[in-house]
Each structure stands twice: as C-alpha cells, then as structure tokens.
Design a protein around this motif. Structure first.
Motif, mmCIF file in Angstrom:
data_model
loop_
_atom_site.group_PDB
_atom_site.id
_atom_site.type_symbol
_atom_site.label_atom_id
_atom_site.label_comp_id
_atom_site.label_asym_id
_atom_site.label_seq_id
_atom_site.Cartn_x
_atom_site.Cartn_y
_atom_site.Cartn_z
ATOM 1 N N SER A 226 17.086 65.347 79.240
ATOM 2 C CA SER A 226 17.793 64.997 78.014
ATOM 3 C C SER A 226 18.828 63.914 78.299
ATOM 4 C CB SER A 226 18.480 66.228 77.401
ATOM 5 O OG SER A 226 17.535 67.226 77.062
ATOM 6 N N THR A 227 19.356 63.340 77.215
ATOM 7 C CA THR A 227 20.385 62.308 77.318
ATOM 8 C C THR A 227 21.512 62.624 76.335
ATOM 9 O OG1 THR A 227 18.724 60.633 77.874
ATOM 10 C CG2 THR A 227 20.881 59.841 77.172
ATOM 11 N N ARG A 228 22.726 62.615 76.838
ATOM 12 C CA ARG A 228 23.888 62.784 75.966
ATOM 13 C C ARG A 228 24.422 61.394 75.603
ATOM 14 N NH1 ARG A 228 27.336 66.905 74.953
ATOM 15 N NH2 ARG A 228 26.285 68.139 76.572
ATOM 16 N N LEU A 229 24.485 61.094 74.325
ATOM 17 C CA LEU A 229 25.029 59.835 73.846
ATOM 18 C C LEU A 229 26.453 60.076 73.361
ATOM 19 C CD1 LEU A 229 21.768 59.732 73.205
ATOM 20 C CD2 LEU A 229 22.396 57.592 72.109
ATOM 21 N N VAL A 230 27.386 59.359 73.958
ATOM 22 C CA VAL A 230 28.796 59.484 73.597
ATOM 23 C C VAL A 230 29.209 58.201 72.875
ATOM 24 C CG1 VAL A 230 31.127 59.895 74.447
ATOM 25 C CG2 VAL A 230 29.166 60.923 75.628
ATOM 26 N N PHE A 231 29.509 58.326 71.591
ATOM 27 C CA PHE A 231 29.897 57.195 70.753
ATOM 28 C C PHE A 231 31.415 57.113 70.677
ATOM 29 C CE2 PHE A 231 25.813 58.727 69.324
ATOM 30 C CZ PHE A 231 25.069 57.587 69.057
ATOM 31 N N ASP A 232 31.937 55.906 70.844
ATOM 32 C CA ASP A 232 33.376 55.698 70.720
ATOM 33 C C ASP A 232 33.597 54.249 70.297
ATOM 34 O OD1 ASP A 232 36.050 56.066 70.705
ATOM 35 O OD2 ASP A 232 36.293 56.227 72.873
ATOM 36 N N GLY A 233 34.395 54.047 69.258
ATOM 37 C CA GLY A 233 34.583 52.683 68.792
ATOM 38 C C GLY A 233 35.723 52.548 67.806
ATOM 39 N N SER A 234 35.826 51.343 67.265
ATOM 40 C CA SER A 234 36.879 51.042 66.300
ATOM 41 C C SER A 234 36.334 50.078 65.260
ATOM 42 C CB SER A 234 38.102 50.433 66.999
ATOM 43 O OG SER A 234 37.735 49.219 67.637
ATOM 44 N N MET A 235 37.027 50.023 64.115
ATOM 45 C CA MET A 235 36.561 49.180 63.023
ATOM 46 C C MET A 235 37.754 48.654 62.243
ATOM 47 S SD MET A 235 34.106 50.212 59.802
ATOM 48 C CE MET A 235 35.344 51.355 59.183
ATOM 49 N N GLY B 125 30.332 41.276 59.791
ATOM 50 C CA GLY B 125 29.695 40.904 58.539
ATOM 51 C C GLY B 125 30.657 40.963 57.376
ATOM 52 N N VAL B 126 30.084 40.929 56.179
ATOM 53 C CA VAL B 126 30.870 40.986 54.946
ATOM 54 C C VAL B 126 30.154 41.910 53.975
ATOM 55 C CG1 VAL B 126 31.848 38.668 55.236
ATOM 56 C CG2 VAL B 126 29.681 38.967 54.002
ATOM 57 N N GLU B 127 30.895 42.393 52.972
ATOM 58 C CA GLU B 127 30.257 43.164 51.919
ATOM 59 C C GLU B 127 29.306 42.265 51.138
ATOM 60 O OE1 GLU B 127 32.978 45.146 49.356
ATOM 61 O OE2 GLU B 127 33.904 46.332 50.945
ATOM 62 N N ALA B 128 28.141 42.813 50.799
ATOM 63 C CA ALA B 128 27.170 42.032 50.039
ATOM 64 C C ALA B 128 27.725 41.635 48.679
ATOM 65 C CB ALA B 128 25.878 42.820 49.876
ATOM 66 N N ARG B 129 28.617 42.457 48.142
ATOM 67 C CA ARG B 129 29.292 42.144 46.882
ATOM 68 C C ARG B 129 30.794 42.046 47.146
ATOM 69 N NH1 ARG B 129 26.472 46.348 42.568
ATOM 70 N NH2 ARG B 129 24.316 45.611 42.834
ATOM 71 N N GLY B 130 31.322 40.866 46.994
ATOM 72 C CA GLY B 130 32.750 40.689 47.161
ATOM 73 C C GLY B 130 33.146 39.954 48.425
ATOM 74 N N ASP B 131 32.271 39.867 49.405
ATOM 75 C CA ASP B 131 32.514 39.119 50.634
ATOM 76 C C ASP B 131 33.715 39.632 51.433
ATOM 77 O OD1 ASP B 131 30.346 37.488 50.185
ATOM 78 O OD2 ASP B 131 31.506 35.943 49.147
ATOM 79 N N ALA B 132 34.078 40.884 51.300
ATOM 80 C CA ALA B 132 35.157 41.449 52.115
ATOM 81 C C ALA B 132 34.662 41.616 53.550
ATOM 82 C CB ALA B 132 35.611 42.785 51.537
ATOM 83 N N PRO B 133 35.417 41.137 54.545
ATOM 84 C CA PRO B 133 34.933 41.163 55.939
ATOM 85 C C PRO B 133 35.046 42.542 56.575
ATOM 86 C CG PRO B 133 37.115 40.207 55.875
ATOM 87 C CD PRO B 133 36.729 40.453 54.441
ATOM 88 N N ILE B 134 34.213 42.748 57.581
ATOM 89 C CA ILE B 134 34.240 43.973 58.372
ATOM 90 C C ILE B 134 33.847 43.634 59.797
ATOM 91 C CG2 ILE B 134 31.857 44.561 57.744
ATOM 92 C CD1 ILE B 134 32.656 47.523 57.990
ATOM 93 N N LYS B 135 34.521 44.263 60.752
ATOM 94 C CA LYS B 135 34.183 44.119 62.162
ATOM 95 C C LYS B 135 34.219 45.498 62.813
ATOM 96 C CE LYS B 135 35.906 39.413 62.975
ATOM 97 N NZ LYS B 135 36.825 38.577 63.812
#
Length: 220
Positions: free
Chosen positions: A106-115, A83-93
């Motif tokens: 129970s469930t263990r959720l393991v989050f891992d990512g990049s931006m 997407g993009v910033e609502a103000r300024g249109d700077a992109p983000i992925k």
C-alpha cells in the motif's frame, strides 16, 4: 491543509502516475482539459478547467497545473496550480506537496499545502475550504486506485526511477566501465616441445634441424 489517505497500491506504481501526464489528468476529479496533457521540463503539465465544490457552491477555475519532484523530500511531489475563476477572473494560486510513504503493498499519501484566492473562494470559511480539499483528495485517490487496480498484482517494469532525497544522479563520469577480457592466443599446434616453447622459438629450432639434416646428407 494536511490530510492523509492510504491506497492499496504499491508505491512504485503510484509514483509512476505522477510522471504520466495522461494518466494523471484522468485521476484529477472535475478536470476538463483545454489542451492535451504534456510533459514539461520537470514533469507533467495540465491545462484546463477544474470544478471545485465547497460550501454548497461550485466554482470553476481555468488555468494550469504543473507537477515536479520535491528537492528536499524523498518520494514527494509538488503540485503548483495557478488560474482564475471562469466567471469574474478572480485569481487563485495553490501549492500542494504530496508525500508518498511506502507501506509494502500500500501507499500512504500525505497532502499538505496552501492556497491564496480572491473572489467567491475567498468568501468561504476555513472549514469549508478544508472540507472541499479533503473531498478533492478523496476523489483523486479513489480514481488513482481504480486506474491502477488492473496492474496492482502484476509484475510490471518500474515506469519511473524513484529518486531519494540527497541522492546524486548517475552520469557517464561516475559509471563503472564494463571490462571484457580479451580472448587468449590460439594454441600452437605441433609436437609437445614446440607447443611449450612457442611459435618464435619453434621457427628457430626448425631451421636448425633442417640445416643439420642437410649437412648430414652432404657428408654421407
């Protein structure tokens, strides 16, 4: 970014939410839908605006979020956001992998990512970004727990089959046919002898007996 959270919900119920667009959208904190959540070709797709608070500032993004199953991991979800910033249109992925570890009730959720991002988000320090994503994960899992708490202890059907990594999906060619035995022949009614020799032989024997009786009557 790596982060773990344990929710007191069985893994099958948690897995099902990641395949239900409406319920998933209701668990994403700060999300405002610009279009109804829908199922795409491989999983839920959400379109809208997301507010992210980081480093004392709040940034609103507009874009899409697509959810698919990971191909190389069992019980894992890949979330791709663009997407993009609502103000300024700077992109983000951003690409986020969420692994679900089954821990009985129970469930263990393991989050891992990049931006990757430009604009105000790019000006934040790594610590500020990490704290923002941890806060987002905590709020998501809290909403997930609240959503599933009413059915946590109920016997409910499995909403979505749990696919194991490397497992081949079933198909018509690999399915085993169900063989239903044909009903046996109706028993032949008559004398014990005729029942033993069967209908064709019974007809022959009957004809011989009738012919013998007829010849006796003529000779008498």
């Amino acid at each position: 970014m790596a982060y773990e959270v344990v929710v007191p919900i069985p893994v099958r119920l948690v897995w099902g939410v990641f395949h239900d667009p409406a319920r998933l959208a209701g668990c994403v904190p700060g999300l405002t839908n610009d279009a109804p959540p829908r199922n795409g070709g491989e999983g839920p797709q959400l379109t809208g605006r997301l507010r992210l608070r980081a480093g004392g500032t709040t940034v609103t993004y507009k874009g899409t979020l697509a959810v698919t199953e990971a191909e190389d991991l069992p019980l894992a979800i890949v979330v791709a956001a663009e997407g993009v910033e609502a103000r300024g249109d700077a992109p983000i992925k951003a690409v986020l992998t969420i692994r679900l570890d089954d821990e009985a009730s129970s469930t263990r959720l393991v989050f891992d990512g990049s931006m990757t991002a430009q604009g105000r988000t790019a000006e934040l320090s790594p610590d500020q970004l990490a704290a923002a994503w941890r806060r987002l994960a905590d709020r998501f899992t809290a909403a997930l727990t609240e959503e599933l708490a009413p059915v946590r202890d109920q016997e409910v059907p499995e909403p979505v089959p749990v696919r194991r990594a490397g497992a081949r999906s079933s198909s018509a060619s690999s399915a085993r046919p169900v063989v239903v035995p044909a009903p046996g022949p109706e028993p032949v009614r008559g004398t014990p002898l005729l029942r033993r020799i069967g209908p064709p032989a019974a007809m022959v024997v009957g004809a011989l007996l009738i012919g013998r009786a007829f010849r006796r009557r003529r000779s008498g």
